[in-house]
Each structure stands twice: as structure tokens, then as C-alpha cells.
Design an enzyme around this catalytic site. Structure first.
Site, PDB file in Angstrom:
ATOM      1  N   ARG A 144       0.822  -1.215   0.000  1.00  0.00           N
ATOM      2  CA  ARG A 144       0.000   0.000   0.000  1.00  0.00           C
ATOM      3  C   ARG A 144       0.859   1.270   0.000  1.00  0.00           C
ATOM      4  O   ARG A 144       0.496   2.271   0.618  1.00  0.00           O
ATOM      5  CB  ARG A 144      -0.940   0.038   1.205  1.00  0.00           C
ATOM      6  N   ARG A 198      -3.658   6.826   0.717  1.00  0.00           N
ATOM      7  CA  ARG A 198      -4.178   8.061   1.306  1.00  0.00           C
ATOM      8  C   ARG A 198      -3.233   8.756   2.285  1.00  0.00           C
ATOM      9  O   ARG A 198      -3.483   9.895   2.664  1.00  0.00           O
ATOM     10  CB  ARG A 198      -5.518   7.773   1.990  1.00  0.00           C
ATOM     11  N   ARG A 239      -6.838  11.208  -6.327  1.00  0.00           N
ATOM     12  CA  ARG A 239      -8.063  10.446  -6.037  1.00  0.00           C
ATOM     13  C   ARG A 239      -9.304  11.307  -6.235  1.00  0.00           C
ATOM     14  O   ARG A 239     -10.324  10.849  -6.721  1.00  0.00           O
ATOM     15  CB  ARG A 239      -7.959   9.939  -4.590  1.00  0.00           C
ATOM     16  N   ASP A 242      -6.883  -3.080  -7.430  1.00  0.00           N
ATOM     17  CA  ASP A 242      -7.450  -3.656  -6.217  1.00  0.00           C
ATOM     18  C   ASP A 242      -7.802  -5.118  -6.437  1.00  0.00           C
ATOM     19  O   ASP A 242      -8.133  -5.514  -7.565  1.00  0.00           O
ATOM     20  CB  ASP A 242      -8.703  -2.889  -5.777  1.00  0.00           C
ATOM     21  N   TYR A 263     -14.991 -11.989   0.336  1.00  0.00           N
ATOM     22  CA  TYR A 263     -15.735 -10.743   0.053  1.00  0.00           C
ATOM     23  C   TYR A 263     -17.006 -11.037  -0.748  1.00  0.00           C
ATOM     24  O   TYR A 263     -18.049 -10.428  -0.532  1.00  0.00           O
ATOM     25  CB  TYR A 263     -14.851  -9.752  -0.707  1.00  0.00           C
TER      26      TYR A 263
END
Ligand code: CP3
Length: 340
Positions: free
Chosen positions: A21, A25, A34, A71, A147
Site C-alpha cells: 500500500r 491516502r 483520487r 485492487d 468478500y
């Protein structure tokens, strides 16, 4: 490329470093980029924006590798599983908890819908210096399945585990489809110019051994075999996060070239279970990267010593937290490599 040599079994000193990562952010320039996209999936599927996000940490820090900005949920997204990212809530999906639903998804068209990801790979490869590696990736089938079965994050993987025991053949169909699609998707990333591949099986923890073998080891083994059958010789890093000692069995049986460690298995007791000189990566606590502080350097040095006797890639045990000060990343890279 130092990363590729290390993953193929050559010990290097200092070790190569990149961070899970590393785009994200915690970087102000990421937040700015973004904001230009129409949501997270649009961001991932726009080669101009995704290539820029991939390159941002490379401009700031002297890292040895970039990781594709994308992702693990793009495959279920492209198959039509209703993936969306709700601000502040994380990913949501339409539950795919029956055989009819799983078989009704658009598996055959999914890889083509992700053609823009391969385009991002070739753009980044064209811009990266020759000595910097580009890592392509996908989710491990089990983690992606959790998921899809949970309709989002699946607490304790309860929905997935229930299905695994109640309707084993339904889980196996889902894993089969994910194996096929993931293999084809990774072949495309390799052909577009990736230099290494990684499988994130981030929810491998707390599985009984037979289920771990069936849902994590076997699908991973089939993906690696499929890549080799397609002529892809790139090193593959496996990350069965939270698997504890079962990660040693994963390293022996799946065919991956290197094992990514989390915080629980970055220790000599665990490494003794691996084949001799098996390449490993990672282990640094993302909370310590956020904290900085007096204990930071000693933990960097512990991991350097742990990795000194085998091929080792410096990395975290899990992804960077969004509150990490970028200066701490610079401090880490400096401590590991001596580079500014
Ligand atoms: O490492 C990198 O820099 C490359 C890009 C990357 C992302 N996600 C970007 C991302 C990678 C390798 C991933 C993998 C991923 N995605 C995993 C496995 C690794 C892990 O952390 O265990 C998982 C479980 C996911 C699913 C996912 N995507 C979650 C749970 C979230 C968080 C949701 C949230 O709101 O924070 C995402 C979103 C995501 N993926 C972000 C990034 C940078 C944050 C999105 C944003 O900018 O809002």
C-alpha cells in the site's frame, strides 16, 4: 533488478525494499489525484490516473519496486458481482452465496473488462527506470471469495467458512472460477511488462488445516501452475496473511517463489520451518511505521538480521496505515538501504 534477483533466490545486501500500500491516502498527492476520479473503481480503471498513483511513491522515496495501483476486488467487479466502495465503509458487493448466482456471473468476459489494468502496467513500465521492478498482483481466490460470500468484509470469514462446510462443492465452483480468471488476468499483467507477481491471500488466518489446504493452498498451486503453463516465468510472491505455521506448508506446496511474512511469522522459529534459503519478504509492523519513535531502528535492524542469511525483501507485515507520516517512510528506507 534487485527485487527480481532476490525473489529468484540471490541474497542481496542491503535488501531491496518496497511497501504494501505504498500508494495511498497517507500521501497528499494521492488524495489530490483520487479527488479527480469518479470513485475508486474509476480511479483503478483509468490508466492515466492509476499509472500516476503507482509512480507517486517512487518519485518521493528511493524504493526498489513499484506495485501496480489496482485492487483485489476488480475481478469480482468485472464479473458483475456488484462491487462498490462506500466512502468510510469499505467495499460492498452483492452476495454471491448460491451456485446459481456464482454460475450466472460473467466470468468469461471479466479479464477483457480489465484490459485497462494491463494498459496501466505497460504505461508504468515505460516510465520506470530500468533498475526498478514493477509488481503486478491479484487477490488469492479464498480472500476474494470471502468478500463475494460476505457481501463485503466477512467478519471472521464466517459466511465463507459456513459455505465451505455446508456446501463444499459450491465453494469449489467459486474457487475454480476465480483460479481461471485470476490466472488469465495475471498472464495479461505479465505480458504487459510486470516483473514480478503477488497473490494477496489476506484472510488466510484461523483456518483448520484441511480447509486451508483446499481453499488457500490448492487454488494458489493451480494459479502458479497455470502461469508456468502459459510460459510466465516471473517470480511469484505468495502472502497467506495470518496463516501462522501453515504458511510453511504453503511455501512448500504452492510453487510460489517467495513468501511474504506478516507480524506473526517474521521470526527465526517460523523461518526454520521453511526450505533452506527460501526467499522471504516483509514483517515490519505498520503501526511502528506510523509511530516512529525510539524503538523503530532496533526493529528495522532485527528484521535485517533475520533476513541476512537468506534472500530477503524488506517490507511491512501488512499495508501502510493512512495516518503514517511520509517522513517515517523516508526514515525506514534510509535505515534499510542508506539511500536518501
Ligand atoms: O499496495 C499498493 O499500493 C497497491 C494497490 C493495492 C490496493 N489494494 C489499493 C487500494 C493493493 C495491492 C490492494 C490489495 C487489497 N485490496 C487487499 C489485500 C491487501 C490487504 O490490505 O490485506 C484487500 C483486502 C483489498 C480490498 C480493499 N480495497 C479494502 C478492504 C479497501 C479499503 C476500503 C477503505 O475504504 O479504506 C480497499 C480500497 C483501497 N485499495 C484503497 C487503496 C489505495 C483505498 C481507497 C481510497 O483511496 O479510498
Amino acid at each position: 533488478m534487485k527485487l527480481v534477483r532476490t525473489l529468484k533466490g540471490e541474497p542481496t545486501s542491503p535488501p531491496p525494499i518496497w511497501l504494501m500500500r505504498q500508494a495511498g491516502r497517507y500521501l497528499p498527492e494521492y488524495r489530490e489525484l483520487r479527488a479527480r476520479a469518479n470513485g475508486f473503481i474509476d480511479f483503478c480503471l483509468r490508466p492515466d490516473l492509476a499509472a500516476e498513483a503507482t509512480l507517486q511513491p517512487m518519485r518521493r522515496f528511493p524504493l526498489d519496486a513499484a506495485i501496480l495501483f489496482a485492487d483485489i476486488l476488480l475481478i469480482p467487479y468485472a464479473a458483475g458481482a456488484g462491487v462498490r466502495f462506500v466512502e468510510g465503509e469499505g467495499p460492498r458487493l452483492d452476495k454471491q452465496d448460491s451456485l446459481a448466482r456464482i454460475e450466472g456471473l460473467d466470468w468469461s468476459g471479466a479479464v477483457e473488462k480489465l484490459a485497462n489494468v494491463a494498459e496501466t502496467v505497460s504505461r508504468v513500465r515505460a516510465e520506470l527506470p530500468a533498475d526498478k521492478a514493477l509488481i503486478g498482483f491479484a487477490g488469492g481466490p479464498w480472500t476474494v471469495a470471502t468478500y463475494m460470500l460476505g457481501g463485503g468484509a466477512d467478519p471472521d470469514r464466517w459466511s465463507a467458512r459456513l459455505l465451505a462446510w455446508r456446501e463444499p462443492e459450491t465453494l469449489d465452483v467459486l474457487l475454480d472460477r476465480l483460479v481461471e480468471t485470476t490466472t488469465a488476468y495475471l498472464v495479461r499483467q505479465a505480458q504487459a511488462g510486470a516483473n514480478a507477481l503477488k497473490l494477496f491471500d489476506s484472510w488466510s488466518e484461523a483456518l483448520p488445516e484441511p480447509l486451508f489446504a483446499r481453499a488457500v493452498i490448492e487454488p494458489t498451486r493451480r494459479i502458479v501452475a497455470g502461469l508456468r503453463a502459459a510460459g510466465i516465468t516471473l517470480p511469484v510472491i505468495g502472502f497467506p496473511r495470518g496463516a501462522g505455521n501453515l504458511a510453511a506448508r504453503y511455501a512448500r506446496e504452492t510453487g510460489v517463489d517467495a513468501l511474504a511474512l506478516d507480524m506473526t511469522n517474521a521470526n527465526p522459529g517460523f523461518l526454520a520451518l521453511l526450505p533452506e534459503a527460501f526467499p522471504v519478504q516483509g514483517g515490519f509492523d505498520p503501526a511502528l511505521l506510523t509511530a516512529g519513535g525510539p524503538l523503530f531502528d532496533a526493529e528495522v535492524d532485527r528484521l535485517l538480521a533475520l533476513g541476512a542469511k537468506r534472500p530477503y525483501v524488506f517490507n511491512l507485515g501488512h499495508g501502510i496505515s493512512l495516518e503514517t507520516p511520509p517522513e517515517h517512510v523516508a526514515r525506514l528506507v534510509r535505515r534499510v538501504t542508506g539511500r536518501e
